[in-house]
Design a protein around this motif. Structure first.
Motif, PDB file in Angstrom:
ATOM      1  N   VAL A 190      -9.994  41.415  38.751  1.00  0.00           N
ATOM      2  CA  VAL A 190      -9.090  40.568  39.524  1.00  0.00           C
ATOM      3  C   VAL A 190      -7.794  41.308  39.819  1.00  0.00           C
ATOM      4  CG1 VAL A 190      -7.746  38.411  39.488  1.00  0.00           C
ATOM      5  CG2 VAL A 190     -10.029  38.474  38.452  1.00  0.00           C
ATOM      6  N   ASP A 191      -7.332  41.207  41.053  1.00  0.00           N
ATOM      7  CA  ASP A 191      -5.989  41.696  41.397  1.00  0.00           C
ATOM      8  C   ASP A 191      -5.415  40.731  42.426  1.00  0.00           C
ATOM      9  OD1 ASP A 191      -3.688  43.436  42.304  1.00  0.00           O
ATOM     10  OD2 ASP A 191      -4.669  44.869  40.983  1.00  0.00           O
ATOM     11  N   THR A 192      -4.154  40.938  42.780  1.00  0.00           N
ATOM     12  CA  THR A 192      -3.523  39.973  43.688  1.00  0.00           C
ATOM     13  C   THR A 192      -3.919  40.193  45.143  1.00  0.00           C
ATOM     14  OG1 THR A 192      -1.606  41.417  43.604  1.00  0.00           O
ATOM     15  CG2 THR A 192      -1.521  39.438  42.258  1.00  0.00           C
ATOM     16  N   GLY A 239      -5.270  48.418  38.867  1.00  0.00           N
ATOM     17  CA  GLY A 239      -4.565  49.687  39.053  1.00  0.00           C
ATOM     18  C   GLY A 239      -5.278  50.801  38.303  1.00  0.00           C
ATOM     19  N   LEU A 240      -4.515  51.832  37.948  1.00  0.00           N
ATOM     20  CA  LEU A 240      -5.080  52.989  37.254  1.00  0.00           C
ATOM     21  C   LEU A 240      -5.898  52.570  36.032  1.00  0.00           C
ATOM     22  CD1 LEU A 240      -4.975  56.161  37.008  1.00  0.00           C
ATOM     23  CD2 LEU A 240      -3.025  55.805  35.478  1.00  0.00           C
ATOM     24  N   MET A 241      -5.297  51.736  35.171  1.00  0.00           N
ATOM     25  CA  MET A 241      -5.954  51.392  33.909  1.00  0.00           C
ATOM     26  C   MET A 241      -7.030  50.331  34.079  1.00  0.00           C
ATOM     27  SD  MET A 241      -4.608  53.506  31.912  1.00  0.00           S
ATOM     28  CE  MET A 241      -5.267  52.964  30.339  1.00  0.00           C
ATOM     29  N   GLY A 242      -6.726  49.289  34.858  1.00  0.00           N
ATOM     30  CA  GLY A 242      -7.702  48.213  35.049  1.00  0.00           C
ATOM     31  C   GLY A 242      -8.984  48.724  35.682  1.00  0.00           C
ATOM     32  N   VAL A 278       5.710  39.138  33.711  1.00  0.00           N
ATOM     33  CA  VAL A 278       4.474  39.181  34.506  1.00  0.00           C
ATOM     34  C   VAL A 278       3.268  38.935  33.588  1.00  0.00           C
ATOM     35  CG1 VAL A 278       3.016  40.595  36.014  1.00  0.00           C
ATOM     36  CG2 VAL A 278       5.501  40.769  36.171  1.00  0.00           C
ATOM     37  N   LYS A 279       3.271  39.593  32.444  1.00  0.00           N
ATOM     38  CA  LYS A 279       2.131  39.447  31.520  1.00  0.00           C
ATOM     39  C   LYS A 279       2.071  38.012  30.975  1.00  0.00           C
ATOM     40  CE  LYS A 279       1.734  44.294  30.051  1.00  0.00           C
ATOM     41  NZ  LYS A 279       0.509  44.704  30.744  1.00  0.00           N
ATOM     42  N   LYS A 280       3.232  37.440  30.665  1.00  0.00           N
ATOM     43  CA  LYS A 280       3.222  36.073  30.118  1.00  0.00           C
ATOM     44  C   LYS A 280       2.683  35.084  31.150  1.00  0.00           C
ATOM     45  CE  LYS A 280       6.445  34.617  27.133  1.00  0.00           C
ATOM     46  NZ  LYS A 280       7.735  34.426  26.434  1.00  0.00           N
ATOM     47  N   THR A 334      -4.771  42.534  25.775  1.00  0.00           N
ATOM     48  CA  THR A 334      -3.781  43.157  26.666  1.00  0.00           C
ATOM     49  C   THR A 334      -3.794  44.665  26.480  1.00  0.00           C
ATOM     50  OG1 THR A 334      -1.441  43.401  27.200  1.00  0.00           O
ATOM     51  CG2 THR A 334      -1.942  42.659  24.955  1.00  0.00           C
ATOM     52  N   ASN A 335      -3.654  45.375  27.598  1.00  0.00           N
ATOM     53  CA  ASN A 335      -3.614  46.840  27.544  1.00  0.00           C
ATOM     54  C   ASN A 335      -2.174  47.357  27.483  1.00  0.00           C
ATOM     55  OD1 ASN A 335      -5.184  49.328  27.701  1.00  0.00           O
ATOM     56  ND2 ASN A 335      -4.114  49.661  29.636  1.00  0.00           N
ATOM     57  N   THR A 336      -1.231  46.489  27.125  1.00  0.00           N
ATOM     58  CA  THR A 336       0.165  46.949  27.076  1.00  0.00           C
ATOM     59  C   THR A 336       0.309  48.220  26.244  1.00  0.00           C
ATOM     60  OG1 THR A 336       2.423  46.376  26.462  1.00  0.00           O
ATOM     61  CG2 THR A 336       0.694  45.408  25.120  1.00  0.00           C
ATOM     62  N   SER A 337       1.213  49.118  26.679  1.00  0.00           N
ATOM     63  CA  SER A 337       1.418  50.335  25.894  1.00  0.00           C
ATOM     64  C   SER A 337       2.540  50.172  24.879  1.00  0.00           C
ATOM     65  CB  SER A 337       1.688  51.542  26.787  1.00  0.00           C
ATOM     66  OG  SER A 337       2.107  51.217  28.054  1.00  0.00           O
ATOM     67  N   ALA A 338       3.399  49.175  25.050  1.00  0.00           N
ATOM     68  CA  ALA A 338       4.535  49.107  24.116  1.00  0.00           C
ATOM     69  C   ALA A 338       5.041  47.697  23.807  1.00  0.00           C
ATOM     70  CB  ALA A 338       5.693  49.949  24.660  1.00  0.00           C
ATOM     71  N   PHE A 364       1.245  44.950  35.516  1.00  0.00           N
ATOM     72  CA  PHE A 364       2.464  45.734  35.305  1.00  0.00           C
ATOM     73  C   PHE A 364       3.025  45.551  33.884  1.00  0.00           C
ATOM     74  CE2 PHE A 364       2.958  44.638  40.004  1.00  0.00           C
ATOM     75  CZ  PHE A 364       2.352  45.818  40.413  1.00  0.00           C
ATOM     76  N   GLU A 365       3.694  46.579  33.395  1.00  0.00           N
ATOM     77  CA  GLU A 365       4.252  46.553  32.035  1.00  0.00           C
ATOM     78  C   GLU A 365       5.564  45.762  32.010  1.00  0.00           C
ATOM     79  OE1 GLU A 365       2.809  47.433  29.385  1.00  0.00           O
ATOM     80  OE2 GLU A 365       4.182  48.238  27.900  1.00  0.00           O
ATOM     81  N   GLN A 366       5.490  44.499  32.371  1.00  0.00           N
ATOM     82  CA  GLN A 366       6.677  43.633  32.346  1.00  0.00           C
ATOM     83  C   GLN A 366       6.299  42.356  31.624  1.00  0.00           C
ATOM     84  OE1 GLN A 366       7.724  43.177  36.470  1.00  0.00           O
ATOM     85  NE2 GLN A 366       7.945  45.375  36.729  1.00  0.00           N
TER      86      GLN A 366
HETATM   87  P1  NAI Z   1      -0.708  50.037  37.874  1.00  0.00           P
HETATM   88  O1  NAI Z   1       0.634  49.792  38.473  1.00  0.00           O
HETATM   89  O2  NAI Z   1      -1.533  51.196  38.310  1.00  0.00           O
HETATM   90  O3  NAI Z   1      -1.637  48.715  38.102  1.00  0.00           O
HETATM   91  C1  NAI Z   1      -1.207  47.400  37.853  1.00  0.00           C
HETATM   92  C2  NAI Z   1      -2.034  46.487  38.744  1.00  0.00           C
HETATM   93  O4  NAI Z   1      -1.802  45.135  38.344  1.00  0.00           O
HETATM   94  C3  NAI Z   1      -1.691  46.580  40.224  1.00  0.00           C
HETATM   95  O5  NAI Z   1      -2.874  46.833  40.977  1.00  0.00           O
HETATM   96  C4  NAI Z   1      -1.114  45.202  40.546  1.00  0.00           C
HETATM   97  O6  NAI Z   1      -1.397  44.781  41.867  1.00  0.00           O
HETATM   98  C5  NAI Z   1      -1.802  44.336  39.516  1.00  0.00           C
HETATM   99  N1  NAI Z   1      -1.120  43.082  39.216  1.00  0.00           N
HETATM  100  C6  NAI Z   1       0.205  42.876  39.053  1.00  0.00           C
HETATM  101  N2  NAI Z   1       0.435  41.564  38.780  1.00  0.00           N
HETATM  102  C7  NAI Z   1      -0.776  40.956  38.784  1.00  0.00           C
HETATM  103  C8  NAI Z   1      -1.217  39.609  38.574  1.00  0.00           C
HETATM  104  N3  NAI Z   1      -0.339  38.644  38.314  1.00  0.00           N
HETATM  105  N4  NAI Z   1      -2.518  39.347  38.651  1.00  0.00           N
HETATM  106  C9  NAI Z   1      -3.433  40.313  38.935  1.00  0.00           C
HETATM  107  N5  NAI Z   1      -3.074  41.607  39.139  1.00  0.00           N
HETATM  108  C10 NAI Z   1      -1.768  41.912  39.066  1.00  0.00           C
HETATM  109  O7  NAI Z   1      -0.488  50.043  36.299  1.00  0.00           O
HETATM  110  P2  NAI Z   1      -1.330  50.830  35.172  1.00  0.00           P
HETATM  111  O8  NAI Z   1      -0.812  52.209  35.014  1.00  0.00           O
HETATM  112  O9  NAI Z   1      -2.761  50.597  35.420  1.00  0.00           O
HETATM  113  O10 NAI Z   1      -0.868  50.035  33.857  1.00  0.00           O
HETATM  114  C11 NAI Z   1      -1.357  48.758  33.547  1.00  0.00           C
HETATM  115  C12 NAI Z   1      -1.026  48.449  32.108  1.00  0.00           C
HETATM  116  O11 NAI Z   1      -1.617  49.445  31.264  1.00  0.00           O
HETATM  117  C13 NAI Z   1       0.464  48.433  31.778  1.00  0.00           C
HETATM  118  O12 NAI Z   1       0.699  47.459  30.793  1.00  0.00           O
HETATM  119  C14 NAI Z   1       0.698  49.838  31.220  1.00  0.00           C
HETATM  120  O13 NAI Z   1       1.802  49.920  30.355  1.00  0.00           O
HETATM  121  C15 NAI Z   1      -0.610  50.053  30.458  1.00  0.00           C
HETATM  122  N6  NAI Z   1      -0.976  51.452  30.222  1.00  0.00           N
HETATM  123  C16 NAI Z   1      -0.791  52.405  31.210  1.00  0.00           C
HETATM  124  C17 NAI Z   1      -1.163  53.719  30.965  1.00  0.00           C
HETATM  125  C18 NAI Z   1      -0.994  54.792  32.012  1.00  0.00           C
HETATM  126  O14 NAI Z   1      -1.183  55.965  31.702  1.00  0.00           O
HETATM  127  N7  NAI Z   1      -0.653  54.433  33.254  1.00  0.00           N
HETATM  128  C19 NAI Z   1      -1.749  54.125  29.672  1.00  0.00           C
HETATM  129  C20 NAI Z   1      -1.951  53.038  28.747  1.00  0.00           C
HETATM  130  C21 NAI Z   1      -1.553  51.768  29.017  1.00  0.00           C
END
Ligand code: NAI
Length: 289
Positions: A33-35, A13-16, A97-99, A117-121, A92-94
């Motif tokens: 890697v993504d799903t 996603g955005l961060m990955g 899911v992360k576990k 982990t890139n978790t924010s909280a 996702f920030e859940q």
């Molecule tokens: P996002 O929703 O843009 O991307 C998450 C990605 O993870 C999606 O592409 C989804 O398909 C994938 N995904 C979900 N379950 C999966 C699995 N089991 N295996 C592989 N891929 C899987 O989320 P975003 O914004 O990139 O955030 C990711 C993490 O970074 C979260 O923990 C968030 O709290 C943290 N973060 C986000 C920031 C932001 O500004 N958006 C800033 C700093 C940290």
């Protein structure tokens, strides 16, 4: 310390995508890697656009873009990261899911891997509990947009080893970030804690009629030199995201400062969650259209 040259990133996603991009641009071999293939395709095109902007003033920008993208292999299988030296999870920030992801990484990754982990909280210790090697789990909290924002918060879990922290630091520095260390992985770390306190106070100032939304933003920009005011920031990150982060900190600390303020809760309930919905503290005509 020599940083990891084989890097896995889970979640495109955005961060990955941002983390994969900066790692690849620094010369590392990256497995992203993504799903779904669709998410990976979107990530590749986002990375291409971002790299093109970054390299536009270089002599041969197209070659540099292709060189960086050439360092990134994508997969929908977690096994693809079996051989990497460091994995950064950005799903996702859940917690559940992360576990599940960390449980699987524990199964497939090599013995000496660093699992970040890139978790924010979410406290890193909770995520690390899904593995049999919590000393190798660490928080690497990058900020959006990753190619531009210089900070990486390194977060120690309860059992994170010094060696793991040092390797995570080497990786973050190698991709151009400056690190701070969060010694206790309490919810919110440093940045989300300060951000929640600032935003909640700003909302309460408006609720009590002390000043307007616009004037609080102007005060923070011109008085403190912040690049944007707290209301502009909430609109950008999403009022729902801000609300959830603050509530998580409240639940862990019991500190009433972090109980999301009444007006914020109501805006989230009616869906006025910022730029992404067209309306938050401000109205965004273009995004609505
Ligand atoms: P996002 O929703 O843009 O991307 C998450 C990605 O993870 C999606 O592409 C989804 O398909 C994938 N995904 C979900 N379950 C999966 C699995 N089991 N295996 C592989 N891929 C899987 O989320 P975003 O914004 O990139 O955030 C990711 C993490 O970074 C979260 O923990 C968030 O709290 C943290 N973060 C986000 C920031 C932001 O500004 N958006 C800033 C700093 C940290």
């Amino acid at each position: 310390m020599q940083s990891s040259r084989k890097v896995g990133v889970i979640g495109a996603g955005l961060m990955g995508a941002g983390i994969a991009q900066v790692a690849a641009a620094s010369g590392a071999e990256v497995v992203l890697v993504d799903t779904t293939d669709a998410s990976l395709g979107r990530a590749r095109s986002a990375m291409r656009d971002s790299l093109a902007r970054i390299y536009k003033r270089e002599d041969d920008p197209e070659r540099l873009v292709e060189q960086a993208l050439g360092n990134i292999r994508t997969s929908t299988e977690l096994e693809a990261v079996a051989d990497v030296e460091i994995v950064v999870e950005a799903v996702f920030e859940q917690l559940d899911v992360k576990k599940a992801v960390f449980n699987e990484l524990d199964r497939v990754c090599r013995a000496d891997v660093v699992l970040a982990t890139n978790t924010s909280a979410i406290p890193v210790t909770f995520i690390a509990s899904a593995t049999n090697r919590p000393e190798q789990v660490v928080g690497t909290h990058f900020f959006s947009p990753v190619p531009v924002t210089k900070l990486c918060e390194l977060v120690r879990g309860q059992l994170t080893s010094d060696a793991t922290l040092a390797r995570a630091r080497a990786f973050a520095e190698d991709v151009g970030k400056t690190c701070i260390v969060v010694n206790v992985d309490s919810a919110g770390f440093v940045t989300s804690l300060i951000g929640a306190a600032l935003c909640n106070d700003a909302v309460r100032i408006v609720e009590t009629g002390i000043a307007s939304v616009e004037d609080v933003d102007t005060a923070c920009r011109l008085g403190f030199g912040h690049p944007m005011g707290p209301f502009q920031l909430m609109d950008l990150t999403g009022l729902d995201v801000q609300h959830d982060a603050s509530l998580r900190i409240y639940e862990e600390t019991g500190d009433p400062r972090f109980l999301p303020p009444r007006t914020l809760v109501r805006k989230v309930v009616v869906g006025d969650i910022g730029r992404k919905s067209g309306r938050g503290w401000y109205t965004y005509e273009e995004e609505q259209g």
